[in-house]
Design a protein around this motif. Sequence first.
Motif, PDB file in Angstrom:
ATOM      1  N   LYS A 332      54.878 -83.487   8.266  1.00 36.30           N
ATOM      2  CA  LYS A 332      56.251 -83.698   8.736  1.00 36.30           C
ATOM      3  C   LYS A 332      56.270 -84.263  10.155  1.00 36.30           C
ATOM      4  N   LYS A 333      55.185 -84.019  10.894  1.00 36.72           N
ATOM      5  CA  LYS A 333      55.147 -84.463  12.289  1.00 36.72           C
ATOM      6  C   LYS A 333      54.603 -85.876  12.429  1.00 36.72           C
ATOM      7  N   HIS A 334      54.193 -86.452  11.318  1.00 37.61           N
ATOM      8  CA  HIS A 334      53.593 -87.787  11.416  1.00 37.61           C
ATOM      9  C   HIS A 334      54.670 -88.833  11.737  1.00 37.61           C
ATOM     10  N   PRO A 335      54.364 -89.785  12.643  1.00 40.83           N
ATOM     11  CA  PRO A 335      55.371 -90.789  13.034  1.00 40.83           C
ATOM     12  C   PRO A 335      55.959 -91.565  11.858  1.00 40.83           C
ATOM     13  N   PHE A 336      55.226 -91.682  10.779  1.00 38.25           N
ATOM     14  CA  PHE A 336      55.750 -92.436   9.639  1.00 38.25           C
ATOM     15  C   PHE A 336      57.024 -91.799   9.069  1.00 38.25           C
ATOM     16  N   ILE A 337      57.107 -90.478   9.135  1.00 36.01           N
ATOM     17  CA  ILE A 337      58.260 -89.802   8.505  1.00 36.01           C
ATOM     18  C   ILE A 337      58.965 -88.800   9.414  1.00 36.01           C
ATOM     19  N   ASP A 339      60.996 -88.770  11.722  1.00 37.31           N
ATOM     20  CA  ASP A 339      62.420 -88.890  12.039  1.00 37.31           C
ATOM     21  C   ASP A 339      63.301 -88.157  11.036  1.00 37.31           C
ATOM     22  N   TYR A 340      62.750 -87.852   9.886  1.00 37.20           N
ATOM     23  CA  TYR A 340      63.539 -87.173   8.854  1.00 37.20           C
ATOM     24  C   TYR A 340      63.497 -85.659   9.015  1.00 37.20           C
ATOM     25  N   PHE A 341      62.764 -85.199  10.017  1.00 38.87           N
ATOM     26  CA  PHE A 341      62.632 -83.755  10.198  1.00 38.87           C
ATOM     27  C   PHE A 341      63.105 -83.345  11.575  1.00 38.87           C
ATOM     28  N   ALA A 342      63.513 -82.099  11.649  1.00 38.93           N
ATOM     29  CA  ALA A 342      64.166 -81.635  12.867  1.00 38.93           C
ATOM     30  C   ALA A 342      63.270 -81.677  14.090  1.00 38.93           C
ATOM     31  N   ARG A 343      62.022 -81.291  13.936  1.00 42.18           N
ATOM     32  CA  ARG A 343      61.136 -81.311  15.092  1.00 42.18           C
ATOM     33  C   ARG A 343      60.169 -82.467  14.935  1.00 42.18           C
ATOM     34  N   GLY A 344      60.040 -83.260  15.950  1.00 39.10           N
ATOM     35  CA  GLY A 344      59.143 -84.401  15.834  1.00 39.10           C
ATOM     36  C   GLY A 344      58.017 -84.362  16.844  1.00 39.10           C
ATOM     37  N   THR A 345      57.002 -83.576  16.583  1.00 42.91           N
ATOM     38  CA  THR A 345      55.849 -83.590  17.483  1.00 42.91           C
ATOM     39  C   THR A 345      54.820 -84.560  16.936  1.00 42.91           C
ATOM     40  N   TYR A 346      53.869 -84.860  17.737  1.00 43.85           N
ATOM     41  CA  TYR A 346      52.970 -85.959  17.447  1.00 43.85           C
ATOM     42  C   TYR A 346      51.851 -85.600  16.471  1.00 43.85           C
ATOM     43  N   GLU A 348      48.973 -88.102  14.468  1.00 45.47           N
ATOM     44  CA  GLU A 348      48.531 -89.411  13.976  1.00 45.47           C
ATOM     45  C   GLU A 348      47.026 -89.358  13.823  1.00 45.47           C
ATOM     46  N   SER A 349      46.527 -90.063  12.826  1.00 45.78           N
ATOM     47  CA  SER A 349      45.108 -89.934  12.510  1.00 45.78           C
ATOM     48  C   SER A 349      44.209 -90.258  13.697  1.00 45.78           C
ATOM     49  N   SER A 350      44.617 -91.222  14.505  1.00 42.62           N
ATOM     50  CA  SER A 350      43.755 -91.628  15.602  1.00 42.62           C
ATOM     51  C   SER A 350      43.655 -90.558  16.681  1.00 42.62           C
ATOM     52  N   SER A 351      44.684 -89.696  16.773  1.00 46.24           N
ATOM     53  CA  SER A 351      44.653 -88.700  17.830  1.00 46.24           C
ATOM     54  C   SER A 351      44.402 -87.303  17.299  1.00 46.24           C
ATOM     55  N   ALA A 352      44.897 -87.021  16.082  1.00 45.91           N
ATOM     56  CA  ALA A 352      44.787 -85.655  15.576  1.00 45.91           C
ATOM     57  C   ALA A 352      43.353 -85.330  15.152  1.00 45.91           C
ATOM     58  N   THR A 353      42.807 -86.122  14.289  1.00 51.03           N
ATOM     59  CA  THR A 353      41.463 -85.875  13.789  1.00 51.03           C
ATOM     60  C   THR A 353      40.747 -87.222  13.779  1.00 51.03           C
ATOM     61  N   PRO A 354      39.501 -87.240  14.082  1.00 50.10           N
ATOM     62  CA  PRO A 354      38.828 -88.541  14.054  1.00 50.10           C
ATOM     63  C   PRO A 354      38.550 -89.007  12.633  1.00 50.10           C
ATOM     64  N   SER A 374      56.462 -93.542  20.823  1.00 52.34           N
ATOM     65  CA  SER A 374      57.204 -92.374  21.301  1.00 52.34           C
ATOM     66  C   SER A 374      56.580 -91.104  20.763  1.00 52.34           C
ATOM     67  N   SER A 375      56.773 -90.056  21.486  1.00 52.70           N
ATOM     68  CA  SER A 375      56.309 -88.753  21.006  1.00 52.70           C
ATOM     69  C   SER A 375      57.251 -87.689  21.531  1.00 52.70           C
ATOM     70  N   GLY A 376      57.022 -86.467  21.133  1.00 55.58           N
ATOM     71  CA  GLY A 376      57.859 -85.375  21.612  1.00 55.58           C
ATOM     72  C   GLY A 376      59.011 -85.096  20.687  1.00 55.58           C
ATOM     73  N   THR A 377      59.924 -84.293  21.140  1.00 53.00           N
ATOM     74  CA  THR A 377      61.018 -83.825  20.300  1.00 53.00           C
ATOM     75  C   THR A 377      62.065 -84.913  20.112  1.00 53.00           C
TER      76      THR A 377
END
Length: 509
Positions: A332-337, A339-346, A348-354, A374-377
């Motif tokens: 739900k926190k992935h930038p691709f989607i 925006d459809y969820f209430a909390r938008g934390t970051y 992304e594959s490049s930063s979350a897990t290698p 963009s990132s954050g809430t």
Amino acid sequence: MVTNDISLSTEVPWLAVGPKDGAEKCKYVTQGGLLGDGHFSVVKECMNVYTRDLFALKLVSKKTVKNKLELIRREVQLLAAISEKIKQMEKRQYFTMDIFEGHHHVLQLFDYFETSESIALVMQLCSKGDLYEKIIEQGHLDLNTQVRSYTACMVSVLEFLHGQNIVHRDIKAENVLFRLRVNWNEPHESQGDFPYDLTAHDLILADFGFAAPADSGASVFREYVGTTSYIAPEIVHCKDLGRLSPSEVEHVEPYGFAVDIWALGVLTYFMALGYMPFDCDSGEETLNCILTQDYYVDERDENDPKMSQFWSFVQLCFDLNPKERPMATELKKHPFIRDYFARGTYLESSSATPHSMKRNEMGRSLKAPRKSCSSGTLTYMQLEPSCNGYVSPAKSGPVLEPETAATRQRALMQVRDTLKRALSTTALRGEFLVLPEVTKGMKKASTFKLGPQPPAGSLMNGCYSTTPESRSTVNTPRSVSRASSSTSMTIVQNPQPVRYDDDDEGIVI
Ligand SMILES: Nc1ncnc2c1ncn2[C@@H]1O[C@H](COP(=O)(O)OP(=O)(O)OP(=O)(O)O)[C@@H](O)[C@H]1O
């Protein structure tokens, strides 16, 4: 996330026999042709003659599932437990701030019974045609207005199901249906310029034939089940377990929720591109591609900056290690989607897990996915990656002034709430919303209260007859029937033979 897992009682007796022919009148009549058919069933539109509510009647031929009755029993029990859970949530008026409520998008079971020939499931009626047909018709779906919103909706569904401890095991486009819209007051695409395709609110996940509670035991989660192009590598590892000794089988790790996330990746890819990521000439080759995460990537798409978030999303879903694959709640926190969820934390594959992108079968490698700007809430729904303000992806028009953006945002929220309310009422009442003039004078009653009582301890909730006595004299009100369907009623008699071919669909138990 909703907690309180659904766990199934194993003590409910499964009755193999139906009521005596002609003993009771049937309260359901069918009309029109088939809505669809599957390996085990035919699905028809039906009506409760007392309430005039329309449903889908899934007739599972006992002959076809002779040795698989246990499976049908599992499906019925699961669907009943899920529907009960949804009713409870509706009663509690459970709502989140997300655009989609996962529990609104699961096919509901309203009634079930059996005849001498069939097991009959009375379910929420959906439109004819599924997501597979829509993708094929369109070639592929629009990335910004359709793929993102449809994927977000499916992530909500998986978050709900997994929160209820259920693994679906057959996520695929053919099992995603569209709710039948009968309430004409609902917001409609033609009424305005919406930033995403509102049909995303109509998605309904169906076919729980392979679904199982996560605590069903290792043997269930070592079953080689699903649909070949969609199965995760850990399911592929369960192929041919029959040839192994019991001690060797013990070394095969049982799979779990993560198989649905892999399948979601396949579905998202299919929606965006119109073809499957792992689909080779032979089943064996396809399985090899799955095991090596070797999916086809067109060079143009690979380098298209508008697709970087999409690639990042599917790459996460295609993690070969199920323990590293993100769960729905994380996706739900992935930038691709997000925006459809209430909390938008970051995330992304490049930063979350290698995650290193694998080379595809054409020998090209993918670039590392681009970072989102963009990132954050999130404070408002921003459906296009833009750092400046609200942009309508449908039109890709100029950046709007903050005030206009806020007005549009409020309008969008209103639409969302109206649609969520409509879905909520549908689920609670177990009947479809129709205009007041249609319902006026109609008998209002619950499907469950009417009709003869089922025998004690029986699986049956209603009665069923194959005699003409049950012929209904009522006609479906025009406004609740589909324009194309006939208004004459027929009794459900001798369900049509079910097609059963065990070709490339990996249905193995
Ligand atoms: N509630 C519904 N409303 C409208 N159409 C439906 C409904 N349920 C199923 N269908 C249609 O009937 C088809 C078969 O249904 P379903 O997939 O549940 O059957 P199955 O025998 O379990 O299939 P499978 O071959 O996937 O195992 C679906 O693809 C869909 O087109």
